[in-house]
Design an enzyme around this catalytic site. Structure first.
Site, PDB file in Angstrom:
ATOM      1  N   ASN A 149      23.568   9.192 -13.380  1.00  0.00           N
ATOM      2  CA  ASN A 149      24.285   8.007 -13.854  1.00  0.00           C
ATOM      3  C   ASN A 149      24.670   8.189 -15.319  1.00  0.00           C
ATOM      4  O   ASN A 149      25.214   7.293 -15.943  1.00  0.00           O
ATOM      5  CB  ASN A 149      23.399   6.753 -13.716  1.00  0.00           C
TER       6      ASN A 149
ATOM      7  N   HIS B  81      27.611  11.110 -20.062  1.00  0.00           N
ATOM      8  CA  HIS B  81      27.669  12.269 -20.961  1.00  0.00           C
ATOM      9  C   HIS B  81      27.382  13.568 -20.186  1.00  0.00           C
ATOM     10  O   HIS B  81      28.073  14.560 -20.357  1.00  0.00           O
ATOM     11  CB  HIS B  81      26.655  12.139 -22.104  1.00  0.00           C
ATOM     12  N   LYS B  82      26.341  13.540 -19.357  1.00  0.00           N
ATOM     13  CA  LYS B  82      25.991  14.730 -18.571  1.00  0.00           C
ATOM     14  C   LYS B  82      27.116  15.081 -17.598  1.00  0.00           C
ATOM     15  O   LYS B  82      27.466  16.241 -17.438  1.00  0.00           O
ATOM     16  CB  LYS B  82      24.711  14.494 -17.755  1.00  0.00           C
TER      17      LYS B  82
ATOM     18  N   ASP C 285      17.263  17.716 -14.451  1.00  0.00           N
ATOM     19  CA  ASP C 285      16.393  17.029 -15.391  1.00  0.00           C
ATOM     20  C   ASP C 285      16.289  17.948 -16.590  1.00  0.00           C
ATOM     21  O   ASP C 285      16.273  19.173 -16.445  1.00  0.00           O
ATOM     22  CB  ASP C 285      15.018  16.709 -14.806  1.00  0.00           C
ATOM     23  N   THR C 286      16.268  17.337 -17.744  1.00  0.00           N
ATOM     24  CA  THR C 286      16.260  18.090 -18.989  1.00  0.00           C
ATOM     25  C   THR C 286      15.154  17.567 -19.885  1.00  0.00           C
ATOM     26  O   THR C 286      14.918  16.359 -19.919  1.00  0.00           O
ATOM     27  CB  THR C 286      17.625  17.943 -19.709  1.00  0.00           C
TER      28      THR C 286
ATOM     29  N   LYS D 142      29.095  23.726 -27.992  1.00  0.00           N
ATOM     30  CA  LYS D 142      27.839  23.331 -27.337  1.00  0.00           C
ATOM     31  C   LYS D 142      27.896  23.648 -25.844  1.00  0.00           C
ATOM     32  O   LYS D 142      26.936  24.164 -25.260  1.00  0.00           O
ATOM     33  CB  LYS D 142      27.553  21.843 -27.547  1.00  0.00           C
TER      34      LYS D 142
END
Length: 191
Positions: free
Chosen positions: A10, A13-14, A70-71, A173
């Protein structure tokens, strides 16, 4: 014909970041695109576990190929914390400002500022599960710098660079980040 995958997140940004890295190689759908409003609980105690929870939820409920990530930011002097709790380090609100403030307070007076960002993707394609990991090492700076990116980007400088992720802008990035490394591995596998 491009393959379709749902990215179980959700986080806009990702989604934007991964979409930019993947380019037009695959058709990326969001949870919103498939009508999924669920806030899938991340109750595992590892990044791998949380990524799998999210991917399995989408696969079981929507029967479509998907992946989730997951980060975590792992700080050496804090024994790997905040790690799996990175997004909710300062509480359940997913408040980046509060998370950075807490982390910087905990590192006050600490010389060892080595850290690493680690992303794990869980892919479910044709019913089979696969994991891909991306790591970028660096350090935590004492003062926030930069305005792009999200999360801990303003306080993390990757090894070999002098700018924080938030200072370097998305183009650079997206070539060197933990998520970029994991996404490239995922992409290579999907080809």
């Amino acid at each position: 014909m491009r393959k379709k995958f749902v990215f179980a997140t959700n986080n806009a940004h990702k989604l934007e970041e991964v979409s930019a890295i993947l380019g037009d190689k695959i058709e990326l759908l969001s949870m919103k695109d498939i009508g999924c409003q669920a806030d899938i609980p991340e109750t595992a105690d590892t990044l791998e576990g949380n990524a799998l929870l999210k991917a399995r939820y989408i696969y079981e409920h929507y029967h479509t190929d998907c992946f989730a990530d997951d980060t975590g930011l792992e700080v050496e002097a804090l024994n790997g914390a905040p790690g799996v709790y990175s997004a909710r380090y300062a509480g359940d609100a997913h408040n980046s400002e509060a998370n950075m403030r807490k982390l910087l307070q905990e590192l006050e007076g600490v010389e060892n500022r080595k850290a690493r960002f680690r992303t794990v993707f869980a892919l479910i394609a044709d019913g089979k599960e696969h994991l891909f990991e991306g790591i970028v090492k660096g350090e935590i700076v004492k003062v926030r710098k930069g305005t792009s990116g999200f999360g801990y980007d303003p306080i993390f400088v990757p090894e070999g660079y002098t700018q924080t992720f938030a200072e370097m802008g998305n183009e650079l990035k997206n070539k060197i980040s933990h998520r970029a490394v994991a996404t490239q591995k995922l992409c290579k596998f999907l080809k």
